[in-house]
Write a protein that holds these residues in place. Structure first.
Motif, PDB file in Angstrom:
ATOM      1  N   UNK A 319      -4.682  -6.830   9.168  1.00  0.00           N
ATOM      2  CA  UNK A 319      -5.059  -6.216   7.903  1.00  0.00           C
ATOM      3  C   UNK A 319      -5.103  -4.708   8.072  1.00  0.00           C
ATOM      4  N   UNK A 320      -4.392  -4.020   7.201  1.00  0.00           N
ATOM      5  CA  UNK A 320      -4.328  -2.563   7.193  1.00  0.00           C
ATOM      6  C   UNK A 320      -5.205  -2.064   6.043  1.00  0.00           C
ATOM      7  N   UNK A 321      -6.135  -1.177   6.343  1.00  0.00           N
ATOM      8  CA  UNK A 321      -7.099  -0.692   5.353  1.00  0.00           C
ATOM      9  C   UNK A 321      -6.854   0.796   5.119  1.00  0.00           C
ATOM     10  N   UNK A 322      -6.670   1.170   3.849  1.00  0.00           N
ATOM     11  CA  UNK A 322      -6.384   2.556   3.509  1.00  0.00           C
ATOM     12  C   UNK A 322      -7.306   2.999   2.377  1.00  0.00           C
ATOM     13  N   UNK A 323      -8.003   4.105   2.600  1.00  0.00           N
ATOM     14  CA  UNK A 323      -8.871   4.680   1.579  1.00  0.00           C
ATOM     15  C   UNK A 323      -8.226   5.979   1.089  1.00  0.00           C
ATOM     16  N   UNK A 324      -7.943   6.034  -0.211  1.00  0.00           N
ATOM     17  CA  UNK A 324      -7.339   7.217  -0.827  1.00  0.00           C
ATOM     18  C   UNK A 324      -8.392   8.025  -1.580  1.00  0.00           C
ATOM     19  N   UNK A 325      -8.072   9.285  -1.837  1.00  0.00           N
ATOM     20  CA  UNK A 325      -9.023  10.172  -2.504  1.00  0.00           C
ATOM     21  C   UNK A 325      -9.015  10.005  -4.021  1.00  0.00           C
ATOM     22  N   UNK A 326      -8.155   9.144  -4.538  1.00  0.00           N
ATOM     23  CA  UNK A 326      -8.050   8.955  -5.981  1.00  0.00           C
ATOM     24  C   UNK A 326      -7.553   7.542  -6.260  1.00  0.00           C
ATOM     25  N   UNK A 327      -7.711   7.050  -7.479  1.00  0.00           N
ATOM     26  CA  UNK A 327      -7.127   5.746  -7.831  1.00  0.00           C
ATOM     27  C   UNK A 327      -5.604   5.816  -7.764  1.00  0.00           C
ATOM     28  N   UNK A 328      -5.001   4.819  -7.131  1.00  0.00           N
ATOM     29  CA  UNK A 328      -3.542   4.805  -6.955  1.00  0.00           C
ATOM     30  C   UNK A 328      -2.906   3.516  -7.465  1.00  0.00           C
ATOM     31  N   UNK A 329      -3.695   2.476  -7.684  1.00  0.00           N
ATOM     32  CA  UNK A 329      -3.174   1.174  -8.095  1.00  0.00           C
ATOM     33  C   UNK A 329      -4.041   0.642  -9.227  1.00  0.00           C
ATOM     34  N   UNK A 330      -3.408   0.310 -10.351  1.00  0.00           N
ATOM     35  CA  UNK A 330      -4.156  -0.155 -11.512  1.00  0.00           C
ATOM     36  C   UNK A 330      -4.378  -1.664 -11.504  1.00  0.00           C
ATOM     37  N   UNK A 331      -3.654  -2.391 -10.651  1.00  0.00           N
ATOM     38  CA  UNK A 331      -3.751  -3.850 -10.616  1.00  0.00           C
ATOM     39  C   UNK A 331      -4.738  -4.294  -9.533  1.00  0.00           C
ATOM     40  N   UNK A 332      -5.340  -5.469  -9.697  1.00  0.00           N
ATOM     41  CA  UNK A 332      -6.233  -5.956  -8.639  1.00  0.00           C
ATOM     42  C   UNK A 332      -5.498  -6.341  -7.359  1.00  0.00           C
ATOM     43  N   UNK A 333      -4.230  -6.731  -7.483  1.00  0.00           N
ATOM     44  CA  UNK A 333      -3.423  -7.058  -6.300  1.00  0.00           C
ATOM     45  C   UNK A 333      -1.963  -7.107  -6.703  1.00  0.00           C
ATOM     46  N   UNK A 334      -1.101  -7.094  -5.700  1.00  0.00           N
ATOM     47  CA  UNK A 334       0.319  -7.307  -5.929  1.00  0.00           C
ATOM     48  C   UNK A 334       0.953  -7.842  -4.659  1.00  0.00           C
ATOM     49  N   UNK A 335       2.099  -8.489  -4.811  1.00  0.00           N
ATOM     50  CA  UNK A 335       2.919  -8.937  -3.685  1.00  0.00           C
ATOM     51  C   UNK A 335       4.161  -8.074  -3.634  1.00  0.00           C
TER      52      UNK A 335
END
Length: 478
Positions: A319-335
């Motif tokens: 599992x790769x965990x990335x914390x960004x300084x702003x919202x980048x994805x509007x969906x709860x998940x994607x494949x």
């Protein structure tokens, strides 16, 4: 005083197993299988002690703190067809904290198209099986018209298979798909999209029997069977805090940081469970630990061929965990397709992050990446996330870290079915539980809970205790 000493001291002077008094059981292992077995036994009036070597419950579905974040070791989801895990959530009063989709809807983004990034969806309509997926398949943009037609034919052929047929266990799913007209693209864009996430193996490495079980149960049994659910809180809130509360309410004595060193028959016909410095007595023992650890604790003669347990291979999840300084994805998940990235989940709210966005990238069958240094994984995955999610371009990465489960699941290879033991052993009063046992399911939370139910059911029968009606309510919902 250590937790193990407190547990042993609490049992000092207790009635010997089989004598007048309350029936007793020791459950070794505090993952979902062990928690389930302990709750089921306690609900039937058995005095239960649950022993866990780690400092917390939950097994391989747990949370930890990283600065101000509460992080799950990996993203875990379940499906509406996972009736046993849904029963478990209800039993620990956690259902509202792990909601299901109203209707299956999976965004699938392909970044390898010549014309650029393209979004497709796998979703169901309120129609009977198999029509519930007909429109989604007919309009799925990641396959050609001919490939979609071939997928439909293969799905109908798959529906006719019996997952319990031992002959299917010896075949690989990839070979079966190829023989039924599935192109490499169809396998990548559909069959492996689902199969890798549920089986933790690509089609060519997976048992046809297990694959048939997954697709028949999840996609071809009931229109809503594949609706996806996931925790809106950290997993530790469910599998540790709420589970421990339920165990306490049921009267289970739970001891963590208590590693069992041996399990043996006692002179009075019961069982002796050794922890450092002390011995616990019980009428029944449930071993709910991984297969290698189970092998090390089995007394002689408990299984006809105990070495088979060591032949059940394992498969990793990264599992790769990335914390960004702003919202980048509007969906709860994607494949994702056309990229090493498999599934991406938004874990911002669950983690407690107040600013920016936290994405968890779940990588199953991760043999190639599991031992790579964090620096290498950062160089590999951050550019891929930029290709996949336009909002990440220009965003500042505030944190990047990985969690590795090298033995996350058993490997669902052809032939594994004959290696998986059932709940009962040849030693009266000794039972096995764990997602790796013969549940008929791959290594999922559902399989773990089902194994705990099976072990408890076998133990209750031997102890002469009635089955608690609510324990088997999930069977009626299946």
């Amino acid at each position: 005083m250590s937790d193990g000493s407190r547990a042993a001291q609490a049992h000092a002077g207790a009635p010997a197993p089989g004598t007048a008094g309350r029936r007793t059981a020791v459950v070794v292992g505090g993952g979902l299988a062990g928690i389930t077995a302990a709750l089921a036994l306690a609900d039937a009036g058995v005095g239960v002690t649950l022993l866990e070597g780690r400092p917390r419950l939950g097994g391989l579905a747990f949370s930890f703190r990283r600065g101000d974040l509460t992080v799950d070791n990996g993203q875990h989801v379940y499906l509406r067809c996972c009736t046993a895990y849904r029963w478990f959530l209800d039993r620990i009063e956690g259902t509202a904290l792990a909601p299901l989709q109203d209707r299956l809807d999976v965004p699938v983004v392909d970044v390898a198209r010549p014309e650029g990034r393209r979004l497709g969806r796998l979703r169901r309509d309120p129609l009977p099986v198999p029509l519930h997926l007909g429109r989604s398949l007919a309009t799925y943009p990641h396959l050609s018209l001919a490939e979609r037609a071939a997928v439909g034919r293969a799905a109908l052929a798959l529906k006719g298979l019996d997952p319990a047929d031992p002959a299917l266990d010896d075949q690989d799913f990839g070979g079966w798909l190829a023989a039924h007209g599935q192109s490499a693209r169809a396998i990548e864009a559909l069959w492996d999209l689902v199969g890798v996430a549920t089986l933790n193996a690509v089609a060519g490495d997976a048992s046809l029997g297990l694959a048939a079980m997954v697709f028949k149960t999840g996609l071809l049994s009931d229109p809503g069977a594949a609706d996806i659910g996931w925790a809106s809180v950290p997993l530790g809130e469910l599998h540790d805090r709420l589970a421990r509360k339920a165990l306490d309410s049921a009267g289970v004595r739970t001891e963590v940081r208590t590693r069992v060193t041996s399990v043996s028959h006692s002179e009075n016909g019961g069982w002796s469970v050794q922890v450092p410095g002390e011995t616990l007595a019980a009428d029944a023992v449930v071993l709910a630990v991984p297969q290698r650890e189970t092998h090390g604790l089995l007394p002689p003669g408990a299984l006809d061929a105990p070495e088979r347990l060591l032949r059940i291979a394992t498969a990793p999840i990264l599992n790769v965990h990335v914390v960004y300084d702003r919202p980048v994805l509007a969906r709860p998940f994607l494949a994702a397709l056309g990229t090493p990235v498999q599934w991406v989940f938004d874990r911002t709210d669950a983690s407690g992050l107040r600013e920016g966005q936290y994405l968890a990238v779940s990588q199953s069958a991760a043999q190639d990446d599991i031992d790579e240094p964090v620096s290498v994984l950062r160089e590999r995955y951050l550019p891929e996330l930029e290709r996949l999610i336009p909002g990440t371009r220009g965003a500042v990465v505030r944190d990047f870290f990985v969690t590795r489960e090298r033995t996350a699941t058993f490997a669902p290879t052809p032939g594994v079915g004959r290696l998986r033991p059932g709940a009962r052993t040849k030693a009266p009063g000794l039972y096995l539980a764990g997602a790796w046992t013969a549940t008929g399911w791959p290594a999922t939370m559902e399989s773990a809970v089902r194994s705990g139910v099976s072990a408890a059911d076998a133990a209750l029968g031997a102890l002469g205790r009635p089955r608690p009606a609510r324990l088997f309510a999930f069977e009626e919902a299946a």
